[in-house]
Design an enzyme around this catalytic site. Structure first.
Site, PDB file in Angstrom:
ATOM      1  N   GLU A 138       0.831  -1.206   0.000  1.00 38.22           N
ATOM      2  CA  GLU A 138       0.000   0.000   0.000  1.00 38.22           C
ATOM      3  C   GLU A 138       0.873   1.266   0.000  1.00 38.22           C
ATOM      4  OE1 GLU A 138      -3.620   1.853   2.745  1.00 38.22           O
ATOM      5  OE2 GLU A 138      -2.111   0.558   3.670  1.00 38.22           O
TER       6      GLU A 138
ATOM      7  N   LYS B   2     -10.392   2.651  -1.586  1.00 33.28           N
ATOM      8  CA  LYS B   2     -10.486   1.964  -0.295  1.00 33.28           C
ATOM      9  C   LYS B   2     -11.804   2.266   0.398  1.00 33.28           C
ATOM     10  CE  LYS B   2      -7.552   1.433   3.842  1.00 33.28           C
ATOM     11  NZ  LYS B   2      -6.229   1.846   4.377  1.00 33.28           N
TER      12      LYS B   2
ATOM     13  N   CYS C 284      -5.605  -2.733   2.675  1.00 35.33           N
ATOM     14  CA  CYS C 284      -5.256  -2.659   4.094  1.00 35.33           C
ATOM     15  C   CYS C 284      -6.456  -2.851   5.024  1.00 35.33           C
ATOM     16  CB  CYS C 284      -4.515  -1.361   4.380  1.00 35.33           C
ATOM     17  SG  CYS C 284      -3.562  -1.427   5.922  1.00 35.33           S
TER      18      CYS C 284
END
Length: 291
Positions: A43, A116, A153
Site C-alpha cells: 500500500e 479503499k 489494508c
C-alpha cells in the site's frame, strides 16, 4: 489445469520517489524472473506512510490517476514483463482524495479503479484526515491470468470485503497493506492477528490470498512506527504457502485455479448461503430496521 504463480513483495520506503520506484521495480522484475505472473506491491509504496500524523502538506502527494507516476511507470512495466500488477497510489479527483488502486493487466491496460472502502482512524493511522471513503464498491477484474479481487489494508479486517469479492467472481484475493507498531500501545504485536484474519478469508471463500506489507522504521514529526512485513501467500484452505519476515524481498507460490474452483464448488459454501437471513449485516447495530 490452470496454474498461476503469485508473488508478494515488501520493501522499506523513503521520501525519494525515484528510489522507491526503482526498488519496487527491482522486486517486480525479480518476481517475474522467478515465474510470477500476478505480483502484489504494498500500500502507498511511493512514500513513507504519511498517515501516521495529520499534516496538510501531504495532500500534495495526491495525483489524478492519469498523472500518477506510480500508475504510469508500473503499468508500462506490467506490459513490458507480461505480468499483472495492482498499483496502490494516493489519488486526487477534483477536491476529493482517496486511497486507491488500479490493476494493470499484462498488456499494461487498466482494468479498474478501486477506492479503499474502510478508512481507519487510530493513533498512528490517521487516514480519515486524508481519505474520503471509497465510492467505487468492491470490483473484480478479468486479467490474463484469472479473475482478481483487491481490497486495501483496513478492508482486510472485514469479512464482508473478501466475501463481496468472492461473490462477484474473484478467483484470487489481494490486499496491499501498511501496518506495524501501535504508537500508543507499543506492547501490541498485531502481526499474528493480521495474518490469521486473512487466512480466514482464504479458507472461508476457498481461494488463494496475497498480502503485501511494508518494512522498516519511519519517523514523522512526533511519531515513530516500525512496519513488520510478514507478507505472505495463503492457499485456498487458509494454509500459509510461503511468507517473509521483516526483510526486503519477495516470495512466490503457484496455485491451480481450476482445481481450486472444483474444490470450492464441491464444498458448497456458496450454494448453502442464506442471504435472506443476513439482515443484521445491513445494519450498524445488528438490529433489523422496522418495516
Amino acid at each position: 489445469m490452470r496454474n498461476v504463480t503469485l508473488a508478494a513483495t515488501q520493501m522499506a520506503c523513503s521520501w525519494d520517489l525515484d528510489a522507491n520506484i526503482a526498488e519496487a521495480e527491482r522486486l517486480v522484475r525479480g518476481a517475474a524472473e522467478a515465474g510470477a505472473q500476478v505480483i502484489l506491491l504494498q500500500e502507498l509504496f511511493g512514500a513513507p506512510y504519511f498517515c501516521s500524523e495529520q499534516n496538510p502538506e501531504f495532500f500534495s502527494l495526491a495525483k489524478p490517476t492519469g498523472q500518477s507516476r506510480l500508475v504510469q511507470h508500473f503499468s508500462a512495466l506490467a506490459a513490458g514483463l507480461g505480468v499483472v500488477l495492482p498499483i496502490s497510489f494516493f489519488e486526487r479527483d477534483g477536491q476529493a482524495f482517496y486511497n486507491s488502486l488500479v490493476v494493470a493487466d499484462a498488456d499494461g491496460s487498466f482494468l479498474g479503479l478501486y477506492r479503499k472502502t474502510h478508512i481507519p482512524q487510530n493513533p498512528g493511522y490517521e487516514e480519515k484526515f486524508y481519505f474520503s471513503p471509497g465510492d467505487t464498491g468492491f470490483g473484480v477484474v478479468d486479467t490474463r491470468f484469472g479473475r482478481l479481487g483487491c481490497g486495501i489494508c483496513w478492508d482486510q479486517w472485514f469479512p464482508e470485503s473478501a466475501r463481496s469479492l468472492a461473490l462477484k467472481g474473484a478467483e484470487m484475493l489481494m490486499f496491499p497493506t501498511a501496518i506495524g507498531s501501535e504508537p500508543e500501545a507499543p506492547e501490541v504485536n498485531s502481526a499474528p492477528h493480521w495474518r490469521r484474519v486473512m487466512q480466514g478469508h482464504a479458507a472461508a471463500n476457498i481461494m488463494p490470498l496475497v498480502a503485501s506489507n511494508r518494512v522498516g522504521t519511519e519517523t514523522a514529526r512526533q511519531t515513530e512506527m516500525t512496519f513488520y512485513g510478514t507478507s505472505f501467500i495463503a492457499g485456498h484452505t487458509g494454509e500459509i504457502l510461503t511468507d517473509m519476515g521483516d526483510e526486503t524481498g519477495f516470495v512466490t507460490a503457484t496455485v491451480d485455479l481450476d482445481k481450486i474452483g472444483e474444490y470450492r464448488s464441491y464444498w458448497g459454501v456458496f450454494r448453502d448461503r442464506r442471504p435472506e437471513r443476513y439482515e443484521a449485516l445491513m445494519t450498524l447495530d445488528g438490529h433489523t430496521p422496522a418495516a
